[in-house]
Write an enzyme that holds these catalytic residues in place. Structure first.
Site, PDB file in Angstrom:
ATOM      1  N   SER A  43     -14.661  23.438 -29.735  1.00 42.44           N
ATOM      2  CA  SER A  43     -14.821  22.144 -30.390  1.00 42.44           C
ATOM      3  C   SER A  43     -13.744  21.997 -31.455  1.00 42.44           C
ATOM      4  O   SER A  43     -13.352  22.976 -32.088  1.00 42.44           O
ATOM      5  CB  SER A  43     -16.207  22.070 -31.034  1.00 42.44           C
ATOM      6  OG  SER A  43     -16.204  21.134 -32.087  1.00 42.44           O
TER       7      SER A  43
ATOM      8  N   SER B 117       0.829  -1.216   0.000  1.00 37.54           N
ATOM      9  CA  SER B 117       0.000   0.000   0.000  1.00 37.54           C
ATOM     10  C   SER B 117       0.862   1.264   0.000  1.00 37.54           C
ATOM     11  O   SER B 117       0.336   2.367  -0.049  1.00 37.54           O
ATOM     12  CB  SER B 117      -0.946   0.007   1.208  1.00 37.54           C
ATOM     13  OG  SER B 117      -0.221  -0.133   2.408  1.00 37.54           O
TER      14      SER B 117
ATOM     15  N   LYS C 221     -18.393  26.654 -31.618  1.00 37.35           N
ATOM     16  CA  LYS C 221     -18.800  26.175 -30.294  1.00 37.35           C
ATOM     17  C   LYS C 221     -18.024  26.814 -29.140  1.00 37.35           C
ATOM     18  O   LYS C 221     -16.824  27.032 -29.217  1.00 37.35           O
ATOM     19  CB  LYS C 221     -18.618  24.648 -30.191  1.00 37.35           C
ATOM     20  CG  LYS C 221     -19.558  23.827 -31.036  1.00 37.35           C
ATOM     21  CD  LYS C 221     -21.029  23.952 -30.657  1.00 37.35           C
ATOM     22  CE  LYS C 221     -21.362  23.383 -29.303  1.00 37.35           C
ATOM     23  NZ  LYS C 221     -21.361  21.925 -29.285  1.00 37.35           N
TER      24      LYS C 221
ATOM     25  N   TYR D 132      -9.741  -6.092  13.028  1.00 38.79           N
ATOM     26  CA  TYR D 132      -9.113  -5.603  11.805  1.00 38.79           C
ATOM     27  C   TYR D 132      -9.131  -6.663  10.706  1.00 38.79           C
ATOM     28  O   TYR D 132      -8.945  -7.853  10.967  1.00 38.79           O
ATOM     29  CB  TYR D 132      -7.656  -5.175  12.070  1.00 38.79           C
ATOM     30  CG  TYR D 132      -6.952  -4.734  10.798  1.00 38.79           C
ATOM     31  CD1 TYR D 132      -7.089  -3.431  10.326  1.00 38.79           C
ATOM     32  CD2 TYR D 132      -6.200  -5.637  10.036  1.00 38.79           C
ATOM     33  CE1 TYR D 132      -6.485  -3.028   9.141  1.00 38.79           C
ATOM     34  CE2 TYR D 132      -5.593  -5.245   8.850  1.00 38.79           C
ATOM     35  CZ  TYR D 132      -5.740  -3.943   8.411  1.00 38.79           C
ATOM     36  OH  TYR D 132      -5.153  -3.547   7.233  1.00 38.79           O
TER      37      TYR D 132
ATOM     38  N   ASN E 180     -18.097  25.700 -25.240  1.00 40.95           N
ATOM     39  CA  ASN E 180     -18.717  24.638 -24.429  1.00 40.95           C
ATOM     40  C   ASN E 180     -18.501  24.818 -22.924  1.00 40.95           C
ATOM     41  O   ASN E 180     -17.449  25.297 -22.506  1.00 40.95           O
ATOM     42  CB  ASN E 180     -18.158  23.278 -24.844  1.00 40.95           C
ATOM     43  CG  ASN E 180     -18.594  22.897 -26.245  1.00 40.95           C
ATOM     44  OD1 ASN E 180     -19.677  23.277 -26.692  1.00 40.95           O
ATOM     45  ND2 ASN E 180     -17.739  22.174 -26.941  1.00 40.95           N
TER      46      ASN E 180
ATOM     47  N   THR F 128     -40.280  25.759 -11.733  1.00 38.63           N
ATOM     48  CA  THR F 128     -40.579  24.435 -11.175  1.00 38.63           C
ATOM     49  C   THR F 128     -40.791  23.553 -12.394  1.00 38.63           C
ATOM     50  O   THR F 128     -41.285  24.033 -13.431  1.00 38.63           O
ATOM     51  CB  THR F 128     -41.842  24.424 -10.286  1.00 38.63           C
ATOM     52  OG1 THR F 128     -42.969  24.759 -11.090  1.00 38.63           O
ATOM     53  CG2 THR F 128     -41.743  25.403  -9.119  1.00 38.63           C
ATOM     54  N   HIS F 129     -40.396  22.308 -12.304  1.00 37.23           N
ATOM     55  CA  HIS F 129     -40.459  21.375 -13.453  1.00 37.23           C
ATOM     56  C   HIS F 129     -39.716  21.943 -14.668  1.00 37.23           C
ATOM     57  O   HIS F 129     -40.055  21.611 -15.798  1.00 37.23           O
ATOM     58  CB  HIS F 129     -41.908  21.067 -13.859  1.00 37.23           C
ATOM     59  CG  HIS F 129     -42.795  20.724 -12.712  1.00 37.23           C
ATOM     60  ND1 HIS F 129     -43.012  19.424 -12.297  1.00 37.23           N
ATOM     61  CD2 HIS F 129     -43.500  21.512 -11.869  1.00 37.23           C
ATOM     62  CE1 HIS F 129     -43.836  19.431 -11.264  1.00 37.23           C
ATOM     63  NE2 HIS F 129     -44.142  20.691 -10.964  1.00 37.23           N
TER      64      HIS F 129
ATOM     65  N   GLU G 274     -19.691  20.669 -16.717  1.00 38.14           N
ATOM     66  CA  GLU G 274     -20.013  19.287 -17.088  1.00 38.14           C
ATOM     67  C   GLU G 274     -19.110  18.300 -16.368  1.00 38.14           C
ATOM     68  O   GLU G 274     -19.548  17.253 -15.896  1.00 38.14           O
ATOM     69  CB  GLU G 274     -19.880  19.106 -18.604  1.00 38.14           C
ATOM     70  CG  GLU G 274     -21.013  19.747 -19.372  1.00 38.14           C
ATOM     71  CD  GLU G 274     -20.782  19.782 -20.882  1.00 38.14           C
ATOM     72  OE1 GLU G 274     -21.758  19.833 -21.611  1.00 38.14           O
ATOM     73  OE2 GLU G 274     -19.613  19.769 -21.319  1.00 38.14           O
TER      74      GLU G 274
ATOM     75  N   ASN H 150      -2.300  -1.945  13.405  1.00 37.10           N
ATOM     76  CA  ASN H 150      -3.763  -1.759  13.348  1.00 37.10           C
ATOM     77  C   ASN H 150      -4.225  -0.486  14.050  1.00 37.10           C
ATOM     78  O   ASN H 150      -5.035   0.271  13.513  1.00 37.10           O
ATOM     79  CB  ASN H 150      -4.477  -2.983  13.942  1.00 37.10           C
ATOM     80  CG  ASN H 150      -4.169  -4.245  13.148  1.00 37.10           C
ATOM     81  OD1 ASN H 150      -3.577  -4.168  12.071  1.00 37.10           O
ATOM     82  ND2 ASN H 150      -4.538  -5.401  13.675  1.00 37.10           N
TER      83      ASN H 150
ATOM     84  N   LYS I 257      -8.222   3.771   1.640  1.00 36.08           N
ATOM     85  CA  LYS I 257      -7.326   4.887   1.334  1.00 36.08           C
ATOM     86  C   LYS I 257      -7.464   5.471  -0.056  1.00 36.08           C
ATOM     87  O   LYS I 257      -7.674   6.673  -0.215  1.00 36.08           O
ATOM     88  CB  LYS I 257      -5.878   4.474   1.599  1.00 36.08           C
ATOM     89  CG  LYS I 257      -5.664   4.273   3.070  1.00 36.08           C
ATOM     90  CD  LYS I 257      -4.346   3.713   3.424  1.00 36.08           C
ATOM     91  CE  LYS I 257      -4.434   3.211   4.841  1.00 36.08           C
ATOM     92  NZ  LYS I 257      -5.452   2.144   5.017  1.00 36.08           N
TER      93      LYS I 257
ATOM     94  N   GLN J  34      -7.689  -1.711   4.109  1.00 38.15           N
ATOM     95  CA  GLN J  34      -6.683  -0.961   3.368  1.00 38.15           C
ATOM     96  C   GLN J  34      -7.326  -0.233   2.173  1.00 38.15           C
ATOM     97  O   GLN J  34      -6.791   0.753   1.677  1.00 38.15           O
ATOM     98  CB  GLN J  34      -5.599  -1.934   2.879  1.00 38.15           C
ATOM     99  CG  GLN J  34      -4.498  -1.308   2.077  1.00 38.15           C
ATOM    100  CD  GLN J  34      -3.299  -2.235   1.955  1.00 38.15           C
ATOM    101  OE1 GLN J  34      -2.606  -2.483   2.938  1.00 38.15           O
ATOM    102  NE2 GLN J  34      -3.068  -2.771   0.776  1.00 38.15           N
TER     103      GLN J  34
HETATM  104  N1  ARG Z   1      -1.653  -1.039   5.022  1.00 37.28           N
HETATM  105  C1  ARG Z   1      -2.473  -1.532   6.075  1.00 37.28           C
HETATM  106  C2  ARG Z   1      -3.855  -0.850   6.033  1.00 37.28           C
HETATM  107  O1  ARG Z   1      -3.954   0.134   5.438  1.00 37.28           O
HETATM  108  C3  ARG Z   1      -1.828  -1.260   7.381  1.00 37.28           C
HETATM  109  C4  ARG Z   1      -2.288  -2.148   8.497  1.00 37.28           C
HETATM  110  C5  ARG Z   1      -1.730  -3.499   8.339  1.00 37.28           C
HETATM  111  N2  ARG Z   1      -2.134  -4.351   9.410  1.00 37.28           N
HETATM  112  C6  ARG Z   1      -2.132  -5.669   9.293  1.00 37.28           C
HETATM  113  N3  ARG Z   1      -2.522  -6.358  10.325  1.00 37.28           N
HETATM  114  N4  ARG Z   1      -1.758  -6.274   8.206  1.00 37.28           N
HETATM  115  O2  ARG Z   1      -4.805  -1.311   6.587  1.00 37.28           O
END
Ligand code: ARG
Length: 460
Positions: free
Chosen positions: A274, A22, A280, A314, A282, A152-153, A287, A107, A322, A319
């Site tokens: 365009s 990660s 054009k 956990y 735009n 409205t509408h 959008e 964790n 993120k 993960q």
């Molecule tokens: N990269 C992991 C996450 O975002 C970190 C935690 C890892 N913990 C584990 N027990 N493998 O969750």
């Protein structure tokens, strides 16, 4: 070398390692990870779990890593940001570095990092919202004397004050700001000290780390604390609703700047052309913002789905919070910022808006109200005015140019004053109820938004 290699005979295969890693995206957490580690090491030192010297050495090492990364050191070659920092620390200060992870797990570490990160993101979202509201308030103020059609509408309904239009969006974004602030308050609870899932047998003092990291509270159940990502879902919901409001404003922008409406113009610097049709101009930016709304909703759905099947505590599924979060955060902030710029630059055409406001029998409600105020029950007034509209449609006439005789064909209650009482401007100006479209009501509406905005942002 992995943090967990001891139990394994063989190293992880390259493909499994690449799939599992990660660091490529959680390196965004580097700063908050170092903040949390410094707080943890300081606490370990104060509680006598590490010596003061060991804690100080660790903190210095961590600060050096931060400075080196800021100076260009590549964040690479580890499973995740936590392993990267620990690996760098040990490389710099040797065995003492290996003591940092005492009474801690990745964790509770990652749960803490995410809260610290989202806490900052909430602040960024509230200040971006504030900027956009300020721009809209300015537009409301300077266009307060303009009259435009209210729909409205998507059919012309009644003339409204232009200021009221901009204030409507201020209300939406103010609610978003309030929601983000509430989210920021709720997430400010510290999971650190929960360790892997069950707490720790070391004599830690969680109040020290709480204080150092600026958390309002300490989590009260370690199983929940390490597996709770409600705050990510909540941020994503706040972001989704903000995007919904932005997207509605985009839709209006696209319509109002079209040839068919012609109320607003987007300046060249914020328009595109365009490649084939030379004429054009735009509205790509609105959008795109409208389009990106779906992507933020998608991240919300992704997180809710990720959470729903997790057995305590956990699980690695988490993960996945993120990339979803980082992308939603970037999308939200860039959309808010481009829209604040766009709304500042857009030009309004008061004549086109006024003309449109008077078309489509938009003063029919005022004619019915006129009759009702002369004592005709509203339902009958509505029916009589409906007949007048039908008459106008048949004869290709307007409600504002009928003669008294024509008015009186549907009701005896019409008197001479009907010829001057019902006009486009009087229609918008007459709605003086709290929150209504008159200039007076809009003035109060603007002041009310300002008051609430000030109160919200001064509480920070
Ligand atoms: N990269 C992991 C996450 O975002 C970190 C935690 C890892 N913990 C584990 N027990 N493998 O969750």
């Amino acid at each position: 070398m992995k943090l967990w290699q001891g139990r394994f005979e063989k190293p992880i295969s390259a493909d499994a390692d690449a799939f599992n890693e990660s660091l490529s995206f959680d390196k965004k957490l580097l700063d908050v990870d170092i903040d949390a580690s410094i707080a943890h090491a300081t606490m370990l030192g104060e509680c006598g779990i590490l010596t003061k010297e060991e804690a100080a050495l660790i903190c210095k090492g961590l600060n050096d890593i931060r400075a080196d990364v800021a100076g260009g050191l590549a964040v690479a070659g580890a499973e995740d940001v936590h392993s990267f920092v620990e690996g760098e620390l040990v490389a710099r200060i040797g065995d003492t570095g290996k003591k940092l992870h005492t009474a801690r797990s990745r964790n509770d570490q990652v749960a803490t990092d995410m809260r610290l990160y989202v806490r900052k993101s909430v602040k960024a979202a509230t200040s971006a919202l504030k900027e956009l509201i300020e721009v809209l308030l300015l537009r409301a103020k300077e266009s307060a004397r303009y009259v435009m059609p209210g729909f409205t509408h998507l059919r012309k309904a009644q003339p409204i004050g232009c200021g009221q239009y901009f204030c409507a969006y201020c209300e939406m974004f103010l609610r978003d700001l309030e929601r983000f602030e509430a989210c920021g308050k709720r997430l400010n609870v510290m999971p650190l000290g929960s360790a892997a899932l069950a707490g720790t047998s070391y004599p830690i003092d969680r109040e020290i780390t709480q204080r150092l990291l600026g958390f309002d509270e300490i989590s009260q159940n370690s199983l929940d604390a390490v597996s709770d990502r409600d705050f990510v879902a909540e941020y994503l919901f706040c972001a989704s609703l903000t995007m919904a409001h932005l997207s509605r404003l985009c839709e209006d922008t696209i319509l109002y700047t079209s040839d068919e409406f012609g109320y607003w113009t987007i300046p060249d610097e914020y328009s595109t052309g365009s490649s084939i049709m030379p004429q054009k101009k735009n509205p790509d930016l609105p959008e795109l913002v409208r389009g990106k709304t779906g992507r933020v909703y998608g991240h919300l759905m992704g997180i809710l789905t990720m959470i729903k099947g997790l057995p305590l505590a956990y699980n690695k599924d988490m993960q996945e919070d993120k990339e979803a979060f980082f992308d939603a955060e970037y999308t939200l902030l860039s959309c808010l910022s481009i829209y604040a710029a766009l709304m500042q630059k857009i030009t309004l055409d008061p004549n086109a808006m006024f003309e449109a406001a008077g078309a489509g029998f938009s003063t029919a409600t005022d004619v019915a109200d006129y009759l009702a105020k002369k004592g005709v029950p509203f339902r009958d007034a509505h029916a009589a005015t409906g007949k007048l509209v039908r008459y106008c449609l048949e004869k290709d006439k307007k409600l504002t140019t009928l003669s008294l005789e024509e008015f009186r064909t549907v009701s005896d209650a019409f008197e001479e004053d009907i010829l001057t009482a019902v006009t486009t401007r009087a229609s918008a100006e007459g709605r003086n109820s709290v929150g209504g479209s008159s200039r007076e009501a809009v003035k109060k509406g603007i002041a009310s938004v300002r008051r609430r905005l000030k109160k919200l942002t001064s509480e920070e």
